[in-house]
Scaffold this active site. Structure first.
Site, PDB file in Angstrom:
ATOM      1  CG  HIS A 189      -2.015  -1.051   1.040  1.00  0.00           C
ATOM      2  ND1 HIS A 189      -3.039  -0.921   0.138  1.00  0.00           N
ATOM      3  CD2 HIS A 189      -2.180  -2.243   1.624  1.00  0.00           C
ATOM      4  CE1 HIS A 189      -3.796  -1.993   0.186  1.00  0.00           C
ATOM      5  NE2 HIS A 189      -3.295  -2.813   1.090  1.00  0.00           N
ATOM      6  NE  ARG A 291      -6.130  -1.759  -6.776  1.00  0.00           N
ATOM      7  CZ  ARG A 291      -5.037  -1.266  -7.376  1.00  0.00           C
ATOM      8  NH1 ARG A 291      -4.920   0.020  -7.594  1.00  0.00           N
ATOM      9  NH2 ARG A 291      -4.069  -2.077  -7.751  1.00  0.00           N
ATOM     10  CD  GLU A 416      -6.894 -10.119 -10.111  1.00  0.00           C
ATOM     11  OE1 GLU A 416      -6.041  -9.309  -9.710  1.00  0.00           O
ATOM     12  OE2 GLU A 416      -8.089 -10.034  -9.818  1.00  0.00           O
ATOM     13  CG  ASN A 439      -0.283  -5.225  -8.494  1.00  0.00           C
ATOM     14  OD1 ASN A 439       0.687  -4.906  -9.164  1.00  0.00           O
ATOM     15  ND2 ASN A 439      -1.219  -4.361  -8.142  1.00  0.00           N
ATOM     16  CB  CYS A 487      -5.302  -2.388 -14.383  1.00  0.00           C
ATOM     17  SG  CYS A 487      -5.958  -3.937 -13.765  1.00  0.00           S
TER      18      CYS A 487
HETATM   19  C1  PEP Z   1      -3.543  -6.612  -9.537  1.00  0.00           C
HETATM   20  O1  PEP Z   1      -3.661  -7.647  -8.884  1.00  0.00           O
HETATM   21  O2  PEP Z   1      -2.583  -6.383 -10.290  1.00  0.00           O
HETATM   22  C2  PEP Z   1      -4.562  -5.563  -9.453  1.00  0.00           C
HETATM   23  C3  PEP Z   1      -4.555  -4.540 -10.267  1.00  0.00           C
HETATM   24  O3  PEP Z   1      -5.479  -5.652  -8.469  1.00  0.00           O
HETATM   25  P1  PEP Z   1      -5.182  -5.359  -6.922  1.00  0.00           P
HETATM   26  O4  PEP Z   1      -3.798  -4.777  -6.821  1.00  0.00           O
HETATM   27  O5  PEP Z   1      -6.234  -4.431  -6.457  1.00  0.00           O
HETATM   28  O6  PEP Z   1      -5.299  -6.723  -6.330  1.00  0.00           O
HETATM   29 MG    MG Z   2      -5.526  -8.126  -7.956  1.00  0.00          MG
END
Ligand code: PEP
Ligand code: MG
Length: 562
Positions: A189, A291, A416, A439, A487
């Site tokens: 974060h 989000r 993902e 991510n 993203c």
């Molecule tokens: C990700 O997982 O890359 C994503 C964009 O979603 P989050 O970071 O909110 O899990």
């Molecule tokens: Mg994610």
């Protein structure tokens, strides 16, 4: 040059350079060993209550100036500090006749935390907040300054083990020149919020907390390098780099495209209505990831359809005729929602989160889709809706049917989970588009918890295995003719953006502060160069080598953009 001159390195997570005095966020105090046992329980109890009240007021004062991310978190802290149950539990400890005042506070909070942890899910997540209440209370009782980020009176570089989301969100770009943490990771974060605020930041900087308070440090948030007591020449070199970077960035505007005109949409990641207004005012082509769960992280009850309709309407209005991609609630794991808690799970990141939770709590998903349909009808905005954590074609079909049933025009999925990437032709055959959440895709490809700073090497988005998985996802996109965007945080790295463009992504969504550098990077290279870079990166033996080979193939100006 001072004899204390040294260089430290970490992982750059928010580009830009800064030079300033170091302010270290004070660590939490501990009750002193051998603290005198309380003899006047009534007086101590009153002192504790007064202190808790002051702590609660401190939170509320911060909340008054905080943005929409931080406000509910700070208000929750105030509520916990004002909880009569907590004061009562401390009284019980004081009455034991065996403890000093701060020891009693600590013991009572530990008991509370154990209870919260045994409840699991959202309640367990609140333990961090409760410990923060404890640390502030203990510090005040000891006559010390509250731990956490001090009020910065002169522009400074902030260093800490890690920063709580609320702490990062309350920082001001005017006084916080840069952020350095010894822990944290590229998708923590701290990293996401620092980039959102446009503050240069480095995580995983071992040794930074040993640097004395007030020492001048220079940091380069793109490269991940810190110079302690920089010489005049080093400061000048950084200032020159900053000037070159600004010049290169100022050159471009408008739509994202490679030098030979291949379009790559540049979009913003947002999490609140406030973010939407800020991002929409910038030179972006829309929002590539909203989000939506960020709206409700501190809510005990599910939001109503009416309430959600109003929120989504405002966000769509902010972007006018630009596209807005809304992700339906991604609850669970690192983003628990109290009203969507399915109870304790051994391994929440592999459990019922995202669409898996939506499949159990269809009431929540249906309400959200209805609200999105209402907002779409009210605004006629370019609304795209996607589901988090899709793993199979069946899940994609189930979601698509629901979205189409309420009359929404564009349905997509986040990719993902590696399974969805490997079978992206199947998945994309059911929907209109996909967005790569790099991510989580990194976390699941490498079986490495994204919250574990120590696993940063495995989580490095340049891991060739992750690039391979992205390649397969894009291949399914090309074969179905459906666009695949990115993203996750890696889309905001200008060098990685070239590789992603070469792999075939149609859009990149990122913290708005990162858009200019990515636009400039794309404009400096032809698509064929990007494709060669992608091939070279995939052919590399490791993440370091992949990045190096791409850098060696890129325009030298790229060195100033990183
Ligand atoms: C990700 O997982 O890359 C994503 C964009 O979603 P989050 O970071 O909110 O899990
Ligand atoms: Mg994610």
């Amino acid at each position: 040059m001072s004899e204390l001159h040294s260089t430290l390195s970490g992982i750059g997570v928010s580009a830009g350079v800064a030079v300033g005095p170091l302010v270290i966020v004070s660590p939490p105090p501990s009750p002193p060993a051998g603290e005198a046992v309380v003899t006047d329980v009534a007086a101590a109890s009153e002192q504790v209550r007064d202190t808790l009240k002051a702590v609660a007021e401190g939170y509320l004062a911060k909340a008054a100036n905080a943005d929409a991310h931080a406000k509910p978190i700070l208000e929750a802290g105030a509520m916990m500090a004002g909880d009569p149950g907590l004061a009562g539990a401390i009284d019980t400890q004081l009455q034991s006749g065996t403890k000093g005042i701060t020891t009693a506070v600590s013991a009572a909070v530990d008991e509370y935390c154990a209870m919260f942890e045994s409840l699991g899910g959202y309640m367990a997540e609140r333990v961090t907040d409760l410990r923060d209440v404890r640390d502030r209370t203990v510090a005040r009782l000891l006559g010390q300054a509250e731990p956490g980020v001090p009020t910065l009176t002169t522009p400074s570089v902030l260093a800490a083990v890690d920063l709580a989301p609320a702490e990062t969100a309350t920082l001001s770009v005017d006084t916080c020149l840069g952020i350095i943490t010894s822990a944290g990771g590229p998708t923590s974060h701290t990293a996401i919020l620092a980039a959102q605020l446009g503050i240069p930041a480095i995580v995983q900087a071992t040794g930074i907390l040993d640097v004395p308070f007030g020492t001048t440090v220079a940091l380069d948030g793109g490269v991940g390098e810190i110079i302690v007591n920089p010489s005049e020449a080093e400061q000048q070199a950084l200032a020159d780099r900053k000037a070159r970077r600004e010049k290169a960035l100022a050159a471009g505007s408008g739509k994202g495209m490679t030098r030979d005109g291949h379009p790559v949409q540049l979009l913003a990641n947002i999490g609140t209505v406030g973010d939407a207004h800020k991002a929409a005012a910038q030179d972006v082509e829309g929002a590539g990831l909203f989000r939506s769960e960020f709206l409700f992280l501190d809510r005990d009850t599910a939001p109503t359809v009416e309430e959600q309709t109003a929120t989504y309407t405002e966000i769509l209005q902010a972007f006018g005729d630009r596209k807005v991609v809304v992700r339906t609630l991604d609850a669970g794991a690192d983003k628990p929602l109290a009203f969507a808690d399915l109870g304790h799970e051994e391994n929440p990141a592999l459990g019922r989160r995202g669409i898996r939770l939506g499949a159990v709590r269809t009431d929540l998903l249906d309400d959200q889709l209805q609200a999105l349909a209402n907002a779409h009808k009210a605004t006629g905005g370019q609304l795209w809706v996607m589901a988090p954590m899709i793993a199979t074609r069946q899940e994609a079909r189930w979601f698509a049917e629901k979205v189409r049933a309420v009359g929404l025009p564009k349905v997509g999925v986040m990719i993902e989970v590696p399974a969805a990437a490997l079978r992206s032709f199947d998945v994309l055959s059911e929907v209109d588009f996909a967005s790569l959440g790099t991510n989580d895709l990194g976390q699941y490809t490498m079986a490495a918890d994204r919250m574990q700073g120590e696993l940063a090497e495995l989580l490095n988005p340049w891991q060739p295995a992750l690039l391979d998985v992205i390649y397969y996802a894009c291949d399914g996109g090309a074969k179905t003719g459906h666009p695949v965007g990115v993203c996750g945080e890696s889309g905001g790295d200008p060098l990685m953006a070239l590789v992603l463009a070469g792999l075939g992504v149609a859009s990149l969504s990122m913290a708005p502060s990162k858009v200019r550098a990515v636009r400039t990077a794309l404009a400096l290279h032809d698509l064929s160069q990007c494709q060669q870079m992608a091939a070279a990166a995939r052919a590399s033996v490791g993440p370091k080598e992949a990045r190096e080979v791409v850098l060696s193939m890129a325009d030298p100006i790229m060195l100033d953009l990183l």
